[in-house]
Design a protein around this motif. Structure first.
Motif, PDB file in Angstrom:
ATOM      1  N   VAL A   8      46.152 -43.358  40.400  1.00 41.06           N
ATOM      2  CA  VAL A   8      45.367 -42.645  39.915  1.00 41.06           C
ATOM      3  C   VAL A   8      43.689 -43.957  38.924  1.00 41.06           C
ATOM      4  CG1 VAL A   8      44.234 -41.249  37.654  1.00 41.06           C
ATOM      5  CG2 VAL A   8      45.958 -40.668  38.771  1.00 41.06           C
ATOM      6  N   HIS A  29      35.098 -47.551  38.097  1.00 39.63           N
ATOM      7  CA  HIS A  29      35.205 -46.220  37.985  1.00 39.63           C
ATOM      8  C   HIS A  29      34.005 -45.410  37.771  1.00 39.63           C
ATOM      9  CE1 HIS A  29      39.022 -47.324  38.224  1.00 39.63           C
ATOM     10  NE2 HIS A  29      39.409 -47.650  36.412  1.00 39.63           N
ATOM     11  N   ARG A 102      32.261 -41.861  45.284  1.00 39.79           N
ATOM     12  CA  ARG A 102      33.403 -41.975  43.929  1.00 39.79           C
ATOM     13  C   ARG A 102      33.394 -40.852  43.354  1.00 39.79           C
ATOM     14  NH1 ARG A 102      37.018 -45.754  45.003  1.00 39.79           N
ATOM     15  NH2 ARG A 102      38.474 -44.953  43.214  1.00 39.79           N
ATOM     16  N   ASP A 104      35.524 -40.550  39.223  1.00 42.86           N
ATOM     17  CA  ASP A 104      37.206 -40.727  38.655  1.00 42.86           C
ATOM     18  C   ASP A 104      37.104 -40.170  37.248  1.00 42.86           C
ATOM     19  OD1 ASP A 104      38.575 -43.284  41.182  1.00 42.86           O
ATOM     20  OD2 ASP A 104      36.063 -44.011  40.472  1.00 42.86           O
ATOM     21  N   MET A 148      38.145 -36.386  43.524  1.00 46.01           N
ATOM     22  CA  MET A 148      39.264 -36.779  42.537  1.00 46.01           C
ATOM     23  C   MET A 148      40.599 -36.859  44.157  1.00 46.01           C
ATOM     24  SD  MET A 148      39.274 -35.524  38.701  1.00 46.01           S
ATOM     25  CE  MET A 148      37.885 -36.395  38.642  1.00 46.01           C
ATOM     26  N   GLY A 154      42.693 -39.117  39.350  1.00 46.60           N
ATOM     27  CA  GLY A 154      41.400 -38.842  38.436  1.00 46.60           C
ATOM     28  C   GLY A 154      41.596 -38.756  36.891  1.00 46.60           C
ATOM     29  N   ILE A 197      45.915 -35.664  39.291  1.00 50.73           N
ATOM     30  CA  ILE A 197      44.953 -35.510  39.040  1.00 50.73           C
ATOM     31  C   ILE A 197      45.251 -35.328  37.573  1.00 50.73           C
ATOM     32  CG2 ILE A 197      42.779 -34.421  38.017  1.00 50.73           C
ATOM     33  CD1 ILE A 197      42.367 -34.155  41.771  1.00 50.73           C
TER      34      ILE A 197
END
Length: 269
Positions: A8, A29, A102, A104, A148, A154, A197
């Motif tokens: 993650v 992130h 992305r 996160d 995610m 995430g 997640i």
């Protein structure tokens, strides 16, 4: 976490793809914070930035965050969003992917409160609270999952309140929305765990910002609620933000489906 669930977040100090900087627990992130331009949301966004993340501060109204931009540059972005609108939230996520490639971390912090006893509370006010506090978090969760999933996992952090589990006359809509949000958090954690997640919730008590300000400025109300604070004071936004950083970082990698009360000890009668 087990190796087959996907990483993650990288451990502190480990460089991520694309040559991101390695300083800070959240370096490399990308975070989205709704209600992120003021109050508690701004405090969490600032803490994420200080830990090395890039942050999109999303809110209904356009706001300049010149002070943050001066310090953190392009790692700070501001976006307009109406969390009550699925289309608006989808647009927010699409924009985040275009800008950073992305997502996160998501903090569903946008919220409203409309006080009124049940017999006096209008349906419009009831729907506004539920649509923002609960359906808004649903929209954000639903549309961040593909982002995610593409990144291998995430963290989702929903922001509840101490009144989710404490009864106060005139707070039926707000308390109901936050209690439901906590159960939504637990359900999301179960459904999304296999995607890597993690979904958790923070339930602040009285915090020296936002909705606490009317109490702080009213001596009668302040003295009434201060008696409930075991620590003898309201919390600071930075103290709630520290909890959010923990849940978003590698240190929180085995916390899932949890409601973390950050209230200094809160009595209720």
């Amino acid at each position: 976490m087990s190796g087959d669930s996907g990483a993650v977040l990288a451990p502190p100090g480990v460089q991520r793809d694309g040559g991101w900087a390695t300083r800070g627990r959240l370096a490399g992130h990308v975070a989205i914070v709704t209600g992120g331009t003021r109050g508690l949301g701004l405090a969490m966004a600032t803490a994420f930035l200080q830990e090395g993340a890039s942050v999109i501060c999303a809110a209904r109204r356009e706001t300049s965050l010149a002070d943050l931009t001066a310090v953190h540059g392009d790692r700070v972005r501001v976006a307009t969003v109406d969390v009550c609108s699925a289309e608006s939230v989808q647009s927010l996520m699409d924009g985040a992917m275009r800008q950073f490639g992305r997502v996160d971390i998501l903090v569903s912090n946008a919220g409203v409160s409309r006080n009124g006893k049940i017999v006096d509370l209008g349906e419009r006010e009831w729907r506004e609270v539920l649509d923002t506090n609960l359906t808004g978090a649903f929209h954000c969760t639903k549309y961040v999952v593909p982002c995610m999933d593409a990144a291998g996992g995430g963290r989702i952090i929903n922001i509840s309140a101490g009144m989710s589990s404490r009864v106060a006359p005139g707070a039926a809509a707000y308390s109901a929305s936050k209690a439901a949000l906590e159960m939504f958090t637990r359900a999301s954690a179960v459904e999304l765990a296999k995607k890597g997640i993690l979904v958790n919730c923070i339930a602040p008590g009285f915090v020296n910002t936002g909705m606490y300000e009317p109490l702080r400025d009213d001596e009668r109300l302040r003295s009434r609620y201060e008696r409930m604070m075991v620590s003898g004071r309201p919390g600071e936004p930075s103290e709630v933000a520290a909890a959010a950083v923990f849940l978003a970082s590698a240190e929180g990698s085995y916390v899932n489906g949890h409601v973390l009360e950050v209230n200094g000890g809160l009595l209720w009668s």
